[in-house]
Design a protein around this motif. Structure first.
Motif, PDB file in Angstrom:
ATOM      1  N   PRO A 215       0.808  -1.230   0.000  1.00  8.04           N
ATOM      2  CA  PRO A 215       0.000   0.000   0.000  1.00  8.04           C
ATOM      3  C   PRO A 215       0.837   1.274   0.000  1.00  8.04           C
ATOM      4  O   PRO A 215       0.479   2.255  -0.652  1.00  8.04           O
ATOM      5  CB  PRO A 215      -0.832  -0.121   1.289  1.00  8.04           C
ATOM      6  N   GLU A 216       1.972   1.252   0.685  1.00  8.29           N
ATOM      7  CA  GLU A 216       2.809   2.462   0.723  1.00  8.29           C
ATOM      8  C   GLU A 216       3.416   2.761  -0.652  1.00  8.29           C
ATOM      9  O   GLU A 216       3.648   3.919  -0.992  1.00  8.29           O
ATOM     10  CB  GLU A 216       3.889   2.384   1.805  1.00  8.29           C
ATOM     11  N   PHE A 217       3.650   1.728  -1.456  1.00  7.88           N
ATOM     12  CA  PHE A 217       4.160   1.949  -2.816  1.00  7.88           C
ATOM     13  C   PHE A 217       3.111   2.669  -3.658  1.00  7.88           C
ATOM     14  O   PHE A 217       3.417   3.628  -4.365  1.00  7.88           O
ATOM     15  CB  PHE A 217       4.572   0.618  -3.454  1.00  7.88           C
ATOM     16  N   ILE A 218       1.867   2.221  -3.559  1.00  3.64           N
ATOM     17  CA  ILE A 218       0.777   2.870  -4.295  1.00  3.64           C
ATOM     18  C   ILE A 218       0.664   4.335  -3.869  1.00  3.64           C
ATOM     19  O   ILE A 218       0.606   5.238  -4.711  1.00  3.64           O
ATOM     20  CB  ILE A 218      -0.557   2.128  -4.066  1.00  3.64           C
ATOM     21  N   VAL A 219       0.669   4.590  -2.567  1.00  3.70           N
ATOM     22  CA  VAL A 219       0.561   5.954  -2.043  1.00  3.70           C
ATOM     23  C   VAL A 219       1.739   6.807  -2.518  1.00  3.70           C
ATOM     24  O   VAL A 219       1.561   7.967  -2.927  1.00  3.70           O
ATOM     25  CB  VAL A 219       0.480   5.940  -0.495  1.00  3.70           C
ATOM     26  N   ASN A 220       2.940   6.246  -2.481  1.00  9.03           N
ATOM     27  CA  ASN A 220       4.126   6.994  -2.919  1.00  9.03           C
ATOM     28  C   ASN A 220       4.062   7.344  -4.399  1.00  9.03           C
ATOM     29  O   ASN A 220       4.388   8.467  -4.792  1.00  9.03           O
ATOM     30  CB  ASN A 220       5.405   6.210  -2.617  1.00  9.03           C
ATOM     31  N   VAL A 221       3.640   6.395  -5.224  1.00  3.91           N
ATOM     32  CA  VAL A 221       3.524   6.664  -6.660  1.00  3.91           C
ATOM     33  C   VAL A 221       2.477   7.748  -6.896  1.00  3.91           C
ATOM     34  O   VAL A 221       2.704   8.696  -7.652  1.00  3.91           O
ATOM     35  CB  VAL A 221       3.207   5.373  -7.453  1.00  3.91           C
ATOM     36  N   GLU A 222       1.341   7.642  -6.213  1.00  2.00           N
ATOM     37  CA  GLU A 222       0.296   8.666  -6.345  1.00  2.00           C
ATOM     38  C   GLU A 222       0.822  10.041  -5.936  1.00  2.00           C
ATOM     39  O   GLU A 222       0.506  11.043  -6.573  1.00  2.00           O
ATOM     40  CB  GLU A 222      -0.929   8.311  -5.494  1.00  2.00           C
ATOM     41  N   SER A 223       1.629  10.094  -4.889  1.00  5.74           N
ATOM     42  CA  SER A 223       2.135  11.387  -4.414  1.00  5.74           C
ATOM     43  C   SER A 223       3.126  12.015  -5.391  1.00  5.74           C
ATOM     44  O   SER A 223       3.278  13.229  -5.429  1.00  5.74           O
ATOM     45  CB  SER A 223       2.777  11.240  -3.030  1.00  5.74           C
ATOM     46  N   ILE A 224       3.761  11.196  -6.196  1.00  3.72           N
ATOM     47  CA  ILE A 224       4.739  11.696  -7.162  1.00  3.72           C
ATOM     48  C   ILE A 224       4.068  12.071  -8.491  1.00  3.72           C
ATOM     49  O   ILE A 224       4.336  13.138  -9.042  1.00  3.72           O
ATOM     50  CB  ILE A 224       5.836  10.626  -7.426  1.00  3.72           C
ATOM     51  N   ILE A 225       3.202  11.203  -9.011  1.00  3.83           N
ATOM     52  CA  ILE A 225       2.652  11.444 -10.359  1.00  3.83           C
ATOM     53  C   ILE A 225       1.149  11.708 -10.384  1.00  3.83           C
ATOM     54  O   ILE A 225       0.591  11.948 -11.449  1.00  3.83           O
ATOM     55  CB  ILE A 225       3.003  10.294 -11.336  1.00  3.83           C
TER      56      ILE A 225
END
Length: 148
Positions: free
Chosen positions: A30-40
């Motif tokens: 889940p943190e990977f999804i959140v991190n990707v969303e926060s970047i792009i």
């Protein structure tokens, strides 16, 4: 401002809308999804995690186009870490076109990381996660992959 989230990507108007991010297989922390969303952003993250390879490729293309903008908005070490995680996943994609587009993003990301002047140890740590996937792809006998 009604710009499409994929504006600048060739043929973006012809692409379907991405489905919601589905982690039924459990391979996406889940943190990977959140991190990707926060970047792009959410829409492009849905494209990046899509089952449709055209959307995955478009998300990578758009990420390359956004690098300058993203760099100015997010702390560099976090930005580089998420970017390298995205590339690590994309380099392992089974679709050759997505793999080749990930190599373009990797090249752009290396330039960004060099400009940020991150310590060499940190840079090597980030890029070392991508290297095994690249080597595995080069061992693949598909000529398109090797040529990329």
């Amino acid at each position: 401002d009604n710009d499409h989230p994929l504006e600048g990507v060739p043929g973006f108007y012809d692409l379907p809308s991405p489905e919601e991010i589905n982690d039924e297989g459990g391979d996406l922390p889940p943190e990977f999804i959140v991190n990707v969303e926060s970047i792009i952003g959410r829409y492009r993250a849905k494209c990046f995690f899509s089952k449709n390879w055209l959307l995955r490729e478009a998300a990578l293309n758009k990420t390359s186009l956004l690098l300058n903008e993203i760099r100015n908005e997010i702390e560099m070490e976090r930005y580089a870490r998420v970017l390298c995680s995205m590339i690590e996943r994309a380099v392992d994609d089974r679709v050759v076109q997505v793999y080749l587009t990930s190599l373009i993003l990797l090249d752009d990301a290396i330039t960004e990381i060099e400009m940020a002047d991150l310590p060499n140890k940190k840079t090597f740590s980030l890029l070392s996660k991508i290297t095994p996937n690249l080597v595995n792809k080069l061992a693949d006998r598909k000529q398109k992959v090797v040529d990329g």
